[in-house]
Write a protein that holds these residues in place. Structure first.
Motif, short mmCIF file in Angstrom:
data_model
loop_
_atom_site.label_atom_id
_atom_site.label_comp_id
_atom_site.label_asym_id
_atom_site.label_seq_id
_atom_site.Cartn_x
_atom_site.Cartn_y
_atom_site.Cartn_z
N UNK A 251 10.69 32.58 -23.27
CA UNK A 251 10.18 33.20 -22.23
C UNK A 251 11.14 33.82 -21.34
N UNK A 252 10.77 35.20 -20.97
CA UNK A 252 11.79 35.69 -19.92
C UNK A 252 11.71 35.26 -18.52
N UNK A 253 10.49 34.54 -18.19
CA UNK A 253 10.49 33.87 -16.63
C UNK A 253 10.86 32.50 -16.61
N UNK A 254 11.39 31.99 -17.59
CA UNK A 254 11.88 30.30 -17.38
C UNK A 254 13.25 30.37 -17.21
N UNK A 255 13.40 29.91 -15.77
CA UNK A 255 14.81 29.80 -15.34
C UNK A 255 15.76 28.85 -16.39
N UNK A 256 14.89 27.72 -16.74
CA UNK A 256 15.48 26.77 -17.64
C UNK A 256 16.17 27.39 -18.92
N UNK A 257 15.44 28.26 -19.43
CA UNK A 257 15.77 28.84 -20.74
C UNK A 257 16.92 29.64 -20.44
N UNK A 258 17.17 30.68 -19.35
CA UNK A 258 18.34 31.39 -19.02
C UNK A 258 19.48 30.78 -18.65
N UNK A 259 19.30 29.42 -17.89
CA UNK A 259 20.49 28.77 -17.74
C UNK A 259 21.11 27.87 -18.84
#
Length: 488
Positions: free
Chosen positions: A102-110
């Protein structure tokens, strides 16, 4: 070829108990990968009473980390404060691949940034479509470009989603695979398939199935959605009175919650439609099928959609689908199961009229939909295709096999493309990739990577790996045969 298994961490802000397509995708994919012998853990944020570690079916371990939620279940972006905890989890579980969703997941990007700093392979799955003009989309796209500059491979749920992601993040299309969602067809059977009584507590008494409707039988239209603007709830609010006026012998069942619920309630009050429209509020995913089998038509008026798993679930339940032709929706179901509309009020009213007329005339064989959907969508197939991506990024299959080019062109390929599937972890190589993200953004991204690397070195010194206990693994399942694995 022997079947190699991996230790994989799925990371996203969006997971159960919150209902939704991304949440269901992560769970079903994880379950099937466990069945194929892989170790899967899921990292998400805490949900009310769900904190710490939970175990799900098949021994899937879920880490609910204590981070503040700011909007629509997405956590507040901290960039670096997640790293020490993330590193501890990855070492404890001996993770090899981090798969963000998911593009809007902060946990994912970090997690993807930290995973590359730790020398782990990374995969990202994009489930959504975004624009290019508004401020929110511009910021999201810049963030996505930062994250995906150093990800080993990207998965999109539809070809439209792939085109959107490639343009937003300036990606090489060969680094992006299309692997759709699927449904557990056994959980979305039509009524009486096999013979069974109606579900207790159903919204309305079940009228005859769609393929047996008479000219005077009432038709039930089902809507199950998050009640947000992008799901087309404004269109739904405007269309319902006109549809009921044109077709008096119809009724609506609406399930879901969100900020647009108040608009629907006001519409019902203003038009005195309490006996024609029932709002069920939020429902659990295991209740979706019981609601769907009470209807004949499923209405999906979304303004943007990368795939639309719910319309596959509706077709599997034997409902005729009316949906907007936006995003990846036209790729999902064949034409005989759907009536397409433009994302406009008039078009939706017209499309609904066509669907009702087709059912009244018994021109649609909805009783066949379930078996057709079952043949089209399978989580076993999705798991095999995802596993092939894992094998490609780890180098367990050759570059030519992974990307599908001729070995004779290997020299030309390497000169023009480089090794897209297995990327270097060297800091200088990573900085080169980030530096090309923009005149000012590139420098900022490089600074973030350097700080992340310094934090990693500090953690390695302050909290050595040999002081972190290794978690015991759940007993792994064994595949009966590797024949299907070789063909995947």
């Amino acid at each position: 070829m022997s079947h190699r298994t991996y230790n994989i961490a799925m990371v996203s802000d969006f997971f159960f108990p919150q209902p939704g397509g991304v949440e269901s995708h992560i769970y079903q994919l994880a379950t099937k990968l466990v069945d194929r012998g892989h170790k899967i853990i899921i990292v998400t944020h805490a949900y009310e009473d769900r904190k710490g570690i939970r175990y799900l079916t098949n021994g899937i371990k879920v880490y609910h980390v204590p981070f503040a939620v700011i909007y629509r279940s997405a956590t507040f972006p901290t960039v670096f404060s997640f790293f020490p905890l993330f590193r501890n989890i990855m070492i404890r579980e001996q993770i090899e691949i981090v798969h963000g969703h998911a593009s809007l997941s902060s946990l994912c990007h970090e997690a993807l940034l930290h995973a590359r700093t730790m020398g782990l392979r990374t995969v990202f799955t994009d489930h959504s479509l975004y624009g290019f003009a508004d401020a929110a989309s511009i910021l999201t796209n810049k963030l996505l470009k930062f994250t995906l500059s150093d990800v080993d491979h990207i998965i999109c749920v539809s070809h439209t989603c792939k085109e959107n992601t490639v343009l937003r993040a300036a990606l090489d299309p060969l680094m992006v695979s299309v692997i759709p969602n699927a449904v557990v067809s056994e959980n979305f059977r039509p009524l009486n398939y096999p013979a069974e009584p109606p579900a207790p507590g159903a919204a309305f008494k079940q009228t005859p199935p769609a393929h047996q409707l008479g000219s005077n039988d009432p038709i039930t239209i089902v809507v199950i959605s998050r009640l947000f603007y992008n799901k087309g709830i404004d269109l739904l609010t405007a269309s319902i009175p006109r549809i009921l006026e044109n077709h008096p012998n119809t009724r609506f069942v609406i399930a879901g919650s969100g900020p647009k619920a108040i608009d629907l309630e006001q519409m019902i009050e203003q038009n005195v439609l309490q006996d024609k429209v029932e709002m069920l509020g939020p429902v659990r995913h295991d209740q979706v099928r019981d609601i769907m089998v009470c209807g004949h038509i499923y209405l999906h008026p979304s303004l943007t959609e990368a795939f639309g798993t719910v319309i596959v679930e509706a077709a599997s339940c034997g409902l005729y689908v009316v949906c907007t032709a936006v995003g990846g929706i036209p790729e999902v179901l064949p034409g005989h199961m759907t009536v397409f509309a433009n994302p406009e009020e008039e078009s939706i009213v017209t499309a609904m009229g066509k669907a009702i007329a087709a059912l009244r005339a018994n021109k649609v064989r909805t009783e066949r939909f379930h078996d057709q959907v079952k043949a089209m969508y399978s989580w076993d197939n999705i798991a095999k295709r995802t596993e092939r991506v894992y094998r490609g990024i780890t180098g367990d299959i050759s570059e030519s096999e992974f990307y599908g080019y001729d070995e004779r062109n290997a020299a030309e390929w390497s000169a023009t493309r480089g090794r897209s599937g297995v990327r270097s972890f060297a800091l200088i190589d990573r900085l080169k990739r980030y530096y090309g993200c923009g005149v000012w953004a590139g420098k900022l991204f490089c600074l973030c990577v350097v700080i992340d690397y310094l934090i990693f070195l500090f953690c390695e010194w302050w909290w050595p790996r040999d002081r972190i206990d290794i978690a015991a693994d759940w007993p792994r399942k064994q595949l009966q045969s590797d024949d299907e694995d070789e063909k995947a």
